[in-house]
Write a protein that holds these residues in place. Structure first.
Motif, PDB file in Angstrom:
ATOM      1  N   ARG A 172       0.114   0.346  -1.042  1.00  0.00           N
ATOM      2  CA  ARG A 172       0.454  -0.533  -2.157  1.00  0.00           C
ATOM      3  C   ARG A 172       1.524  -1.540  -1.753  1.00  0.00           C
ATOM      4  N   ALA A 173       2.502  -1.093  -0.967  1.00  0.00           N
ATOM      5  CA  ALA A 173       3.577  -1.994  -0.541  1.00  0.00           C
ATOM      6  C   ALA A 173       3.029  -3.147   0.280  1.00  0.00           C
ATOM      7  N   SER A 174       2.115  -2.852   1.202  1.00  0.00           N
ATOM      8  CA  SER A 174       1.563  -3.917   2.050  1.00  0.00           C
ATOM      9  C   SER A 174       0.733  -4.895   1.221  1.00  0.00           C
ATOM     10  N   PRO A 236      11.367  -2.859 -10.699  1.00  0.00           N
ATOM     11  CA  PRO A 236      10.593  -2.893 -11.947  1.00  0.00           C
ATOM     12  C   PRO A 236      10.532  -4.310 -12.496  1.00  0.00           C
ATOM     13  N   PRO A 237       9.423  -4.723 -13.082  1.00  0.00           N
ATOM     14  CA  PRO A 237       8.215  -3.926 -13.366  1.00  0.00           C
ATOM     15  C   PRO A 237       7.199  -3.888 -12.238  1.00  0.00           C
ATOM     16  N   PHE A 238       7.616  -4.161 -10.994  1.00  0.00           N
ATOM     17  CA  PHE A 238       6.694  -4.201  -9.857  1.00  0.00           C
ATOM     18  C   PHE A 238       6.907  -3.018  -8.918  1.00  0.00           C
ATOM     19  N   ASP A 239       7.450  -1.906  -9.383  1.00  0.00           N
ATOM     20  CA  ASP A 239       7.776  -0.776  -8.507  1.00  0.00           C
ATOM     21  C   ASP A 239       6.581   0.157  -8.333  1.00  0.00           C
ATOM     22  N   MET A 240       5.431  -0.404  -7.980  1.00  0.00           N
ATOM     23  CA  MET A 240       4.219   0.385  -7.801  1.00  0.00           C
ATOM     24  C   MET A 240       4.278   1.256  -6.558  1.00  0.00           C
ATOM     25  N   VAL A 241       5.120   0.922  -5.602  1.00  0.00           N
ATOM     26  CA  VAL A 241       5.171   1.693  -4.357  1.00  0.00           C
ATOM     27  C   VAL A 241       5.874   3.032  -4.561  1.00  0.00           C
ATOM     28  N   GLU A 242       6.623   3.174  -5.651  1.00  0.00           N
ATOM     29  CA  GLU A 242       7.276   4.452  -5.949  1.00  0.00           C
ATOM     30  C   GLU A 242       6.494   5.201  -7.032  1.00  0.00           C
ATOM     31  N   ARG A 326       0.360  -2.504 -14.692  1.00  0.00           N
ATOM     32  CA  ARG A 326      -0.790  -1.888 -14.048  1.00  0.00           C
ATOM     33  C   ARG A 326      -1.052  -2.606 -12.726  1.00  0.00           C
ATOM     34  N   TYR A 327      -1.729  -1.911 -11.810  1.00  0.00           N
ATOM     35  CA  TYR A 327      -1.908  -2.504 -10.489  1.00  0.00           C
ATOM     36  C   TYR A 327      -2.802  -3.739 -10.543  1.00  0.00           C
ATOM     37  N   ASP A 328      -3.823  -3.727 -11.422  1.00  0.00           N
ATOM     38  CA  ASP A 328      -4.684  -4.907 -11.511  1.00  0.00           C
ATOM     39  C   ASP A 328      -3.921  -6.086 -12.104  1.00  0.00           C
TER      40      ASP A 328
END
Length: 409
Positions: A172-174, A236-242, A326-328
């Motif tokens: 997800r980070a990449s 946040p709100p982009f902390d999808m890698v955690e 959400r990721y999308d």
């Protein structure tokens, strides 16, 4: 000494005085950054506690200000665990790949000097110099390179752990970095178009007298840069890698002790350095009113710190109030909104600059540019909607169901 070539202290050569100046700068910048990180962690905990009606740190030191130090001591003496299935060398290296780029980026940030009525130079031991560790010709390119390097720490930490949840976090980070790095670079290009230089000192000097890039470039590059930088920082709100609800703890799930602490040290340090870069690029850096002529350079540092505090507050405010995307939604914002918007605005600024060079009327250039951008936006929107409709039809056909709005036979 090409790295320091733009600093007036090194123009006449590099002797003992110049070496002492460089050593003082390095020590002062590193000490200031480490203290700022400790205070930033306390500030974030305390501010979020106030916003969410909680107490926050209150016992370790006055107002809990030593809580960060207590946590650091605790983590330092905890057992350092290394998973049996991990790549031991890469697993140990990853935290430093996250931390070192943040320190290097701060080295090119001007933190003081009189840019309102002067050129930002100060006098130390009879030598004129800048209040920044280094001012290379490629200062902004160095910032972009280091921001791209930081993601390798996250990627390698997840991959080397030998566990699936950290691996998902690193993937997800990449993907997130690729999605938002382009928008960040395009918004930065608008600043470079206005400044005409890659040197951070020259960019700040070009904004002297409140001629800040915030309004010179039309606010849009600033907004895009801020959003993209937030995503680059994995805040946040982009902390999808955690994403602790999905990935336990993300890329650092298998880390413990001081290596676990290094990742959070890198996160908060990156917030400080990126805020400093935003202040440098768009808000004139140390530029501000000189209230007493006897300490003009000191007022530059005061205004720089005040601007920096504003962005640190905003980052904490976003963390305390916004839910995770959400990721999308995250991908859509990067590819379908920020990149087209920053590219279109860069073309608009380029057309305006060319028109002024050739003597074209600004009103005509703006009218034609706005019409072209509006047409491009409508075409992009139509293409996105057509793609969504086609995907829905394909999915419905695969499931044996009518597409949305259709009638079941």
């Amino acid at each position: 000494m090409n790295v320091f070539a733009l600093d007036p202290a090194y123009i006449g050569g590099f002797g003992l005085d110049e070496a002492l100046i460089l050593i003082v700068k390095v020590i002062a910048a590193f000490a200031m950054l480490m203290v700022a990180v400790m205070l930033m962690i306390w500030f974030e905990r305390k501010l979020i506690g106030d916003m969410q009606n909680r107490i926050g740190p209150a016992l370790a030191g006055p107002w809990g200000i030593l809580q960060t130090l207590a946590d650091g001591v605790k983590l330092f003496f905890k057992e350092d665990l290394i998973p049996a299935q991990s790549d031991r060398f890469v697993f140990k290296l990853a935290p430093y790949l996250s931390l070192v780029p943040a320190v290097i980026v701060f080295a090119v940030v001007p933190v003081g000097g009189n840019f309102t009525t002067g050129d930002g130079t100060v006098s130390w031991w009879g030598n004129a110099t800048y209040l920044q560790v280094a001012d290379p010709h490629i200062g902004i390119l160095l910032v972009l390179a280091m921001s791209s390097m930081a993601v390798y720490g996250v990627m390698l930490a997840g991959w080397s752990s030998g566990s699936k949840y950290p691996l998902l976090g690193s993937v997800r980070a990449s993907a997130q970095m690729v999605s938002y790095e382009a928008a960040l670079g395009l918004s930065l290009a608008a600043v470079l178009l206005s400044a005409g230089s890659l040197s951070t000192h020259d960019i700040v000097a070009g904004q002297g007298g409140y001629d800040w890039n915030l309004w010179v470039t039309g606010i849009v590059p600033f907004a895009v840069f801020f959003i993209a930088a937030t995503a680059e920082l994995n805040r946040p709100p982009f902390d999808m890698v955690e994403a602790e609800q999905e990935l336990v703890g993300g890329f650092h799930t298998e880390y413990s002790s001081i290596r676990f602490a290094l990742f959070f040290l890198a996160e908060f340090m990156n917030v400080i350095t990126m805020s400093a870069i935003i202040v440098t690029l768009f808000l004139g850096g140390p530029d501000g009113p000189i209230l007493t002529e006897g300490a003009a350079w000191l007022w530059g540092t005061v205004w720089f710190l005040l601007k920096l505090m504003v962005f640190l507050f905003i980052f904490v405010w976003l963390r305390a109030t916004l839910p995770r995307m959400r990721y999308d939604q995250l991908m859509d914002m990067g590819w379908k909104v920020l990149i087209p918007l920053s590219l279109g605005w860069l073309l608009f600024l380029g057309a305006l600059s060319i028109g002024r060079d050739r003597g074209w009327p600004d009103a005509a250039v703006i009218a034609v540019s706005v019409a072209a951008l509006a047409a491009g936006g409508l075409l992009l929107r139509a293409a996105v909607r057509a793609g969504q409709a086609e995907r829905q039809a394909t999915e419905a056909a695969a499931a044996g169901q009518p597409a949305q709005g259709g009638v079941r036979p």
